[in-house]
Design a protein around this motif. Structure first.
Motif, PDB file in Angstrom:
ATOM      1  N   LEU A  94       0.828  -1.205   0.000  1.00  0.00           N
ATOM      2  CA  LEU A  94       0.000   0.000   0.000  1.00  0.00           C
ATOM      3  C   LEU A  94       0.861   1.254   0.000  1.00  0.00           C
ATOM      4  CD1 LEU A  94      -2.787  -1.120   2.517  1.00  0.00           C
ATOM      5  CD2 LEU A  94      -2.978  -0.913   0.022  1.00  0.00           C
ATOM      6  N   TYR A  95       1.889   1.289   0.838  1.00  0.00           N
ATOM      7  CA  TYR A  95       2.765   2.462   0.861  1.00  0.00           C
ATOM      8  C   TYR A  95       3.545   2.620  -0.445  1.00  0.00           C
ATOM      9  CZ  TYR A  95       2.040   4.099   5.627  1.00  0.00           C
ATOM     10  OH  TYR A  95       1.489   4.654   6.759  1.00  0.00           O
ATOM     11  N   ASP A  96       3.770   1.518  -1.155  1.00  0.00           N
ATOM     12  CA  ASP A  96       4.453   1.584  -2.448  1.00  0.00           C
ATOM     13  C   ASP A  96       3.492   1.868  -3.597  1.00  0.00           C
ATOM     14  OD1 ASP A  96       6.844   1.149  -1.208  1.00  0.00           O
ATOM     15  OD2 ASP A  96       7.082  -0.935  -1.857  1.00  0.00           O
ATOM     16  N   GLY A  97       2.222   2.123  -3.280  1.00  0.00           N
ATOM     17  CA  GLY A  97       1.259   2.515  -4.299  1.00  0.00           C
ATOM     18  C   GLY A  97       0.681   1.371  -5.101  1.00  0.00           C
ATOM     19  N   LYS A  98       0.764   0.163  -4.597  1.00  0.00           N
ATOM     20  CA  LYS A  98       0.275  -0.999  -5.333  1.00  0.00           C
ATOM     21  C   LYS A  98      -1.156  -1.343  -4.924  1.00  0.00           C
ATOM     22  CE  LYS A  98       5.004  -2.823  -5.303  1.00  0.00           C
ATOM     23  NZ  LYS A  98       5.339  -2.369  -6.659  1.00  0.00           N
ATOM     24  N   ILE A  99      -1.899  -1.879  -5.856  1.00  0.00           N
ATOM     25  CA  ILE A  99      -3.210  -2.434  -5.545  1.00  0.00           C
ATOM     26  C   ILE A  99      -3.006  -3.781  -4.877  1.00  0.00           C
ATOM     27  CG2 ILE A  99      -5.292  -3.447  -6.565  1.00  0.00           C
ATOM     28  CD1 ILE A  99      -5.227  -1.182  -8.616  1.00  0.00           C
ATOM     29  N   VAL A 100      -3.696  -4.005  -3.774  1.00  0.00           N
ATOM     30  CA  VAL A 100      -3.588  -5.255  -3.034  1.00  0.00           C
ATOM     31  C   VAL A 100      -4.901  -6.019  -3.159  1.00  0.00           C
ATOM     32  CG1 VAL A 100      -3.290  -6.301  -0.756  1.00  0.00           C
ATOM     33  CG2 VAL A 100      -1.919  -4.305  -1.398  1.00  0.00           C
ATOM     34  N   LEU A 101      -4.794  -7.282  -3.535  1.00  0.00           N
ATOM     35  CA  LEU A 101      -5.933  -8.187  -3.550  1.00  0.00           C
ATOM     36  C   LEU A 101      -5.758  -9.181  -2.412  1.00  0.00           C
ATOM     37  CD1 LEU A 101      -6.054  -8.996  -7.376  1.00  0.00           C
ATOM     38  CD2 LEU A 101      -7.317  -7.224  -6.151  1.00  0.00           C
ATOM     39  N   MET A 102      -6.758  -9.284  -1.560  1.00  0.00           N
ATOM     40  CA  MET A 102      -6.682 -10.197  -0.418  1.00  0.00           C
ATOM     41  C   MET A 102      -7.946 -11.026  -0.359  1.00  0.00           C
ATOM     42  SD  MET A 102      -6.570  -9.408   3.683  1.00  0.00           S
ATOM     43  CE  MET A 102      -8.349  -9.709   3.819  1.00  0.00           C
ATOM     44  N   PRO A 103      -7.824 -12.350  -0.232  1.00  0.00           N
ATOM     45  CA  PRO A 103      -9.033 -13.150  -0.046  1.00  0.00           C
ATOM     46  C   PRO A 103      -9.617 -12.929   1.341  1.00  0.00           C
ATOM     47  CG  PRO A 103      -7.096 -14.548   0.151  1.00  0.00           C
ATOM     48  CD  PRO A 103      -6.608 -13.185  -0.263  1.00  0.00           C
ATOM     49  N   VAL A 104     -10.927 -12.893   1.425  1.00  0.00           N
ATOM     50  CA  VAL A 104     -11.570 -12.955   2.732  1.00  0.00           C
ATOM     51  C   VAL A 104     -11.093 -14.253   3.388  1.00  0.00           C
ATOM     52  CG1 VAL A 104     -13.778 -13.112   3.936  1.00  0.00           C
ATOM     53  CG2 VAL A 104     -13.548 -11.633   1.923  1.00  0.00           C
ATOM     54  N   PRO A 105     -10.692 -14.235   4.654  1.00  0.00           N
ATOM     55  CA  PRO A 105     -10.168 -15.459   5.274  1.00  0.00           C
ATOM     56  C   PRO A 105     -11.049 -16.677   5.007  1.00  0.00           C
ATOM     57  CG  PRO A 105      -9.827 -13.622   6.749  1.00  0.00           C
ATOM     58  CD  PRO A 105     -10.634 -13.086   5.593  1.00  0.00           C
ATOM     59  N   GLU A 106     -10.416 -17.709   4.437  1.00  0.00           N
ATOM     60  CA  GLU A 106     -11.077 -18.958   4.063  1.00  0.00           C
ATOM     61  C   GLU A 106     -12.261 -18.706   3.120  1.00  0.00           C
ATOM     62  OE1 GLU A 106     -11.767 -21.434   7.477  1.00  0.00           O
ATOM     63  OE2 GLU A 106      -9.747 -21.069   8.245  1.00  0.00           O
ATOM     64  N   ALA A 118      -7.105  -0.236  -2.818  1.00  0.00           N
ATOM     65  CA  ALA A 118      -6.435   0.708  -3.712  1.00  0.00           C
ATOM     66  C   ALA A 118      -5.938   1.882  -2.876  1.00  0.00           C
ATOM     67  CB  ALA A 118      -7.389   1.195  -4.794  1.00  0.00           C
ATOM     68  N   PRO A 119      -4.634   2.121  -2.847  1.00  0.00           N
ATOM     69  CA  PRO A 119      -4.092   3.160  -1.964  1.00  0.00           C
ATOM     70  C   PRO A 119      -4.741   4.527  -2.148  1.00  0.00           C
ATOM     71  CG  PRO A 119      -2.318   1.834  -2.865  1.00  0.00           C
ATOM     72  CD  PRO A 119      -3.568   1.392  -3.558  1.00  0.00           C
ATOM     73  N   LYS A 120      -4.965   4.934  -3.389  1.00  0.00           N
ATOM     74  CA  LYS A 120      -5.549   6.263  -3.616  1.00  0.00           C
ATOM     75  C   LYS A 120      -6.969   6.348  -3.080  1.00  0.00           C
ATOM     76  CE  LYS A 120      -2.658   7.480  -7.588  1.00  0.00           C
ATOM     77  NZ  LYS A 120      -2.617   7.824  -9.032  1.00  0.00           N
ATOM     78  N   GLU A 121      -7.734   5.267  -3.246  1.00  0.00           N
ATOM     79  CA  GLU A 121      -9.097   5.248  -2.704  1.00  0.00           C
ATOM     80  C   GLU A 121      -9.063   5.333  -1.177  1.00  0.00           C
ATOM     81  OE1 GLU A 121     -11.449   1.961  -3.985  1.00  0.00           O
ATOM     82  OE2 GLU A 121     -11.112   2.335  -6.119  1.00  0.00           O
ATOM     83  N   LEU A 122      -8.165   4.581  -0.572  1.00  0.00           N
ATOM     84  CA  LEU A 122      -8.069   4.593   0.891  1.00  0.00           C
ATOM     85  C   LEU A 122      -7.691   5.979   1.399  1.00  0.00           C
ATOM     86  CD1 LEU A 122      -6.208   1.191   1.436  1.00  0.00           C
ATOM     87  CD2 LEU A 122      -8.646   1.656   1.760  1.00  0.00           C
ATOM     88  N   GLU A 123      -6.762   6.625   0.714  1.00  0.00           N
ATOM     89  CA  GLU A 123      -6.360   7.976   1.123  1.00  0.00           C
ATOM     90  C   GLU A 123      -7.519   8.944   1.019  1.00  0.00           C
ATOM     91  OE1 GLU A 123      -3.016   8.628  -1.420  1.00  0.00           O
ATOM     92  OE2 GLU A 123      -1.563   8.027   0.125  1.00  0.00           O
ATOM     93  N   ARG A 124      -8.296   8.843  -0.062  1.00  0.00           N
ATOM     94  CA  ARG A 124      -9.457   9.741  -0.225  1.00  0.00           C
ATOM     95  C   ARG A 124     -10.480   9.530   0.882  1.00  0.00           C
ATOM     96  NH1 ARG A 124      -8.952   8.773  -5.928  1.00  0.00           N
ATOM     97  NH2 ARG A 124     -10.505   7.111  -5.797  1.00  0.00           N
ATOM     98  N   GLN A 125     -10.598   8.282   1.337  1.00  0.00           N
ATOM     99  CA  GLN A 125     -11.562   7.958   2.388  1.00  0.00           C
ATOM    100  C   GLN A 125     -11.015   8.202   3.790  1.00  0.00           C
ATOM    101  OE1 GLN A 125     -12.415   3.849   1.548  1.00  0.00           O
ATOM    102  NE2 GLN A 125     -13.278   4.297  -0.467  1.00  0.00           N
ATOM    103  N   GLN A 140     -13.239  -4.769   6.201  1.00  0.00           N
ATOM    104  CA  GLN A 140     -14.126  -3.643   6.535  1.00  0.00           C
ATOM    105  C   GLN A 140     -14.081  -2.535   5.486  1.00  0.00           C
ATOM    106  OE1 GLN A 140     -12.680  -2.471  10.397  1.00  0.00           O
ATOM    107  NE2 GLN A 140     -14.030  -3.879  11.501  1.00  0.00           N
ATOM    108  N   VAL A 141     -12.894  -2.213   4.989  1.00  0.00           N
ATOM    109  CA  VAL A 141     -12.738  -1.006   4.167  1.00  0.00           C
ATOM    110  C   VAL A 141     -12.493  -1.290   2.686  1.00  0.00           C
ATOM    111  CG1 VAL A 141     -11.801   0.222   6.160  1.00  0.00           C
ATOM    112  CG2 VAL A 141     -10.221  -0.800   4.497  1.00  0.00           C
ATOM    113  N   GLY A 142     -12.193  -2.535   2.320  1.00  0.00           N
ATOM    114  CA  GLY A 142     -11.857  -2.842   0.935  1.00  0.00           C
ATOM    115  C   GLY A 142     -13.085  -2.985   0.053  1.00  0.00           C
ATOM    116  N   ARG A 143     -12.831  -2.959  -1.239  1.00  0.00           N
ATOM    117  CA  ARG A 143     -13.898  -3.157  -2.225  1.00  0.00           C
ATOM    118  C   ARG A 143     -14.053  -4.651  -2.491  1.00  0.00           C
ATOM    119  NH1 ARG A 143     -12.473  -1.468  -8.056  1.00  0.00           N
ATOM    120  NH2 ARG A 143     -11.382   0.174  -6.880  1.00  0.00           N
ATOM    121  N   LYS A 144     -15.266  -5.210  -2.323  1.00  0.00           N
ATOM    122  CA  LYS A 144     -15.496  -6.640  -2.465  1.00  0.00           C
ATOM    123  C   LYS A 144     -15.616  -7.013  -3.945  1.00  0.00           C
ATOM    124  CE  LYS A 144     -16.017  -7.245   2.046  1.00  0.00           C
ATOM    125  NZ  LYS A 144     -16.271  -5.899   2.534  1.00  0.00           N
ATOM    126  N   LEU A 145     -14.989  -8.147  -4.302  1.00  0.00           N
ATOM    127  CA  LEU A 145     -14.992  -8.622  -5.674  1.00  0.00           C
ATOM    128  C   LEU A 145     -15.160 -10.138  -5.710  1.00  0.00           C
ATOM    129  CD1 LEU A 145     -11.966  -6.650  -7.229  1.00  0.00           C
ATOM    130  CD2 LEU A 145     -14.397  -6.194  -7.603  1.00  0.00           C
TER     131      LEU A 145
END
Length: 271
Positions: A94-106, A118-125, A140-145
């Motif tokens: 995130l600090y390096d400006g990368k988009i992170v995809l994380m699975p919901v646990p299990e 998305a770092p820019k979205e998080l900063e805006r929020q 809690q804060v990520g965009r679900k996909l």
């Protein structure tokens, strides 16, 4: 709370030590128990050890070493497992400006199984990266996909309990990582050139013979510890998509979206 009660909360039960998914592969069960016991005995663990991708002292150093590699610098989209030892990986991404995809646990229990940060979205929020990098915060804060809606992945980070220099790996035994990577290949989210990496404690790197590689196993390309960077030497190519004959009945039942996604993938291949 009595002393005996406190002890019971600190000492893992025998069922916890055997692992939630014990019984699928006896050799891997024994190896995982050895790794978990070693972490506990050496006091290199951070928090609980057994039946999980356990956290360990030096995880932040491993994330730093990973961030210095060209495969990291070139990646714009990083997939990362949701476990505690990879919090520093997600935070650096995130600090390096990368988009992170994380699975919901299990993969969760009925909501969309992926989170996009998305770092820019998080900063805006006004969301702090330190919150978003935790698994609870990300959900809690990520965009679900869904799996189908994920962008193409430049770097895939997996959580591991034991690894080898030949690229072998095992997680906590639930089979989520190999299933996830197979689905990525079927859905063309990764290809043969996508680096698959992990950060582990140096005690988790074992001799190749301790962890035989099966035809359907996804192989690591890089292993990063708190003190070393290892480019692996896999003996063969990565597998293709999911081998549905090897998916266990309990996985099809327990992973809420898997039957529908299997039907879609097989229909696409047939068409």
């Amino acid at each position: 709370m009595t002393h005996s009660t406190m002890q019971s909360t600190l000492v893992a039960t025998e069922s916890e030590k055997s692992g939630r998914w014990a019984g699928r592969n006896a050799d891997k069960d024994r190896l995982r128990q050895e790794i978990w016991q070693g972490l506990e005995d050496s006091r290199m663990n951070v928090g609980p050890v057994w039946s999980r991708i356990s956290n360990w002292v030096g995880a932040d150093m491993a994330a730093k070493l990973l961030s210095e590699l060209d495969i990291w610098k070139q990646a714009q989209v990083v997939k990362c497992n949701p476990d505690p030892p990879q919090i520093p990986v997600r935070l650096r991404a995130l600090y390096d400006g990368k988009i992170v995809l994380m699975p919901v646990p299990e993969f969760g229990t009925g909501d969309l199984p992926w989170v996009l940060l998305a770092p820019k979205e998080l900063e805006r929020q006004g969301v702090q990266f330190e919150l978003a990098a935790t698994s609870v915060g990300a959900v809690q804060v990520g965009r679900k996909l869904s799996f189908e809606d994920l962008p193409k992945i430049d770097l895939a980070v997996c959580g591991c309990v034991a690894v080898t220099r030949a690229g072998g790996r095992t997680g906590k035994g639930g089979g989520f990582a190999d299933l996830e990577l197979g689905l990525f290949r079927d859905l063309e989210k990764i290809d043969a050139t996508t680096p698959i990496v992990t950060t582990v404690h140096s005690s988790m790197v074992v001799d190749d013979a301790r962890l035989p590689v099966m035809a359907h196993d996804s192989l690591l390309n890089w292993i990063v510890t708190e003190s070393d960077v290892i480019e692996t030497t896999p003996s063969g190519p990565q597998p293709g998509g999911v081998n549905w004959d090897l998916v266990l009945p309990d996985q099809l039942e327990d992973i809420w979206f898997l039957k529908d996604l299997k039907d879609k993938i097989l229909a696409r291949k047939a068409g």
